[in-house]
Write a protein that holds these residues in place. Structure first.
Motif, short mmCIF file in Angstrom:
data_model
loop_
_atom_site.label_atom_id
_atom_site.label_comp_id
_atom_site.label_asym_id
_atom_site.label_seq_id
_atom_site.Cartn_x
_atom_site.Cartn_y
_atom_site.Cartn_z
N ARG A 3 -65.19 10.51 43.60
CA ARG A 3 -65.31 11.80 44.28
C ARG A 3 -66.44 12.64 43.68
NH1 ARG A 3 -58.75 12.84 44.26
NH2 ARG A 3 -58.25 11.20 45.75
N CYS A 7 -69.84 13.89 45.63
CA CYS A 7 -70.34 15.27 45.67
C CYS A 7 -71.82 15.33 45.29
CB CYS A 7 -69.52 16.16 44.74
SG CYS A 7 -67.85 16.51 45.35
N ILE A 187 -66.60 26.64 47.78
CA ILE A 187 -65.89 26.36 49.03
C ILE A 187 -65.64 27.65 49.80
CG2 ILE A 187 -63.79 25.36 50.01
CD1 ILE A 187 -63.58 23.65 47.49
N LEU A 237 -66.48 19.80 57.57
CA LEU A 237 -65.41 19.13 56.83
C LEU A 237 -65.96 18.20 55.77
CD1 LEU A 237 -62.87 18.27 59.69
CD2 LEU A 237 -62.65 20.03 57.94
N MET A 238 -67.03 17.47 56.10
CA MET A 238 -67.63 16.55 55.14
C MET A 238 -68.27 17.30 53.97
SD MET A 238 -67.01 13.47 55.94
CE MET A 238 -68.19 12.66 54.87
N LEU A 241 -64.57 18.95 52.08
CA LEU A 241 -63.56 18.03 51.55
C LEU A 241 -63.94 17.42 50.20
CD1 LEU A 241 -62.21 16.15 54.71
CD2 LEU A 241 -61.07 17.88 53.32
N LEU A 244 -63.24 19.97 47.62
CA LEU A 244 -61.80 20.12 47.40
C LEU A 244 -61.25 18.98 46.56
CD1 LEU A 244 -60.50 21.34 50.89
CD2 LEU A 244 -60.51 22.63 48.76
N TRP A 245 -61.70 17.77 46.85
CA TRP A 245 -61.27 16.62 46.03
C TRP A 245 -61.70 16.80 44.58
CZ3 TRP A 245 -63.44 12.65 50.07
CH2 TRP A 245 -62.55 12.58 51.15
N ASN A 248 -59.46 19.43 42.88
CA ASN A 248 -58.13 18.88 42.59
C ASN A 248 -58.17 17.92 41.40
OD1 ASN A 248 -56.90 20.28 44.69
ND2 ASN A 248 -57.27 18.65 46.17
#
Length: 258
Positions: A3, A7, A187, A237-238, A241, A244-245, A248
């Motif tokens: 992830r 990014c 974000i 979204l791409m 997301l 966000l990943w 997290n």
């Protein structure tokens, strides 16, 4: 790690966005309006005949630029505010901070942006000004916990000033929290910029923006041009997301609970 690599790959791709498109995102071709996706226009064209693929690429680059700059500026505002609060009238500054958090940030930004000409600088400043209070509040709770520990009290006893102790003793243990807040605020900044541009209060219409594109898409739905709506939404979204990943993953890796 995948992830994180995703990014970074996305950021590098957006930086070199002009290399991947041979069309000017602002050039209109009225003979090619609302063309469906094809070999020449991968995402089709919009109502002015502009290549949608080029516009989405440039819009993503503009969004990530505004997001990174606004998030960085918001961190600077938060750190300066908390340092100032520790030097003068702590309780007063904390009440002002609570007042900022109580106000609806989106409506406040729309109010100020309606009086200011849309540009990169104004967008970055207004978004940073509206998001710094959230960062400052979370960071302040961490600082309050650190100030009760012995290493900070020992530094003050040994003659360190509050300003020096703030930067030398309190900031280093908070780097992980600050970086996580930096990612999360990117974000929020990207979403805020898209929202303001959608309502015509963000970047000018001649500058590609996801909000501007989606604003045009609201008219295209009656023409059956589904690609003008689908591809910008997927691009947004791409962009969000992977961030966000990453946030997290960092929360679990560093054991931070927000």
């Amino acid at each position: 790690m995948f992830r994180i690599y995703l990014c970074f790959a996305l950021m590098i791709f957006l930086v070199f966005a002009p290399k991947f498109s041979s069309y000017n995102p602002s050039m209109s071709d009225f003979l090619s309006f609302y063309l469906a996706p094809n070999s020449n226009h991968f995402f089709g064209t919009d109502m002015l005949g502009r290549d949608l693929f080029s516009r989405v690429l440039y819009a993503l680059r503009n969004s990530i630029f505004i997001g990174v700059c606004a998030s960085s500026l918001a961190l600077v505002f938060a750190l300066f505010y908390l340092l100032l609060a520790r030097m003068f009238f702590y309780n007063f500054f904390m009440r002002i901070l609570d007042l900022f958090l109580a106000l609806p940030s989106l409506l406040l930004m729309m109010f100020f942006q309606s009086f200011i000409e849309g540009s990169f600088i104004s967008m970055i400043f207004i978004i940073a000004l509206s998001h710094y209070a959230f960062i400052a509040k979370l960071f302040e709770s961490e600082l309050r916990a650190l100030e009760k520990l012995e290493f900070y009290e020992a530094a003050l006893v040994l003659g360190s000033s509050k300003i020096r102790a703030f930067f030398k003793e309190l900031l280093p243990p908070c780097f992980s929290l600050l970086f996580l807040l930096f990612v999360l605020n990117i974000i929020h900044a990207i979403s805020t910029e898209a929202t303001l541009s959608f309502f015509g209060l963000g970047l000018p219409f001649d500058i590609p923006s996801l909000g501007n594109i989606l604003n045009d898409a609201s008219k295209a739905i009656f023409m059956g041009a589904w690609w003008v709506i689908v591809f910008p939404l997927l691009a947004l979204l791409m962009l969000i997301l992977p961030l966000l990943w990453l946030s997290n993953f960092l929360q679990k890796y560093w054991g931070i609970h927000l």
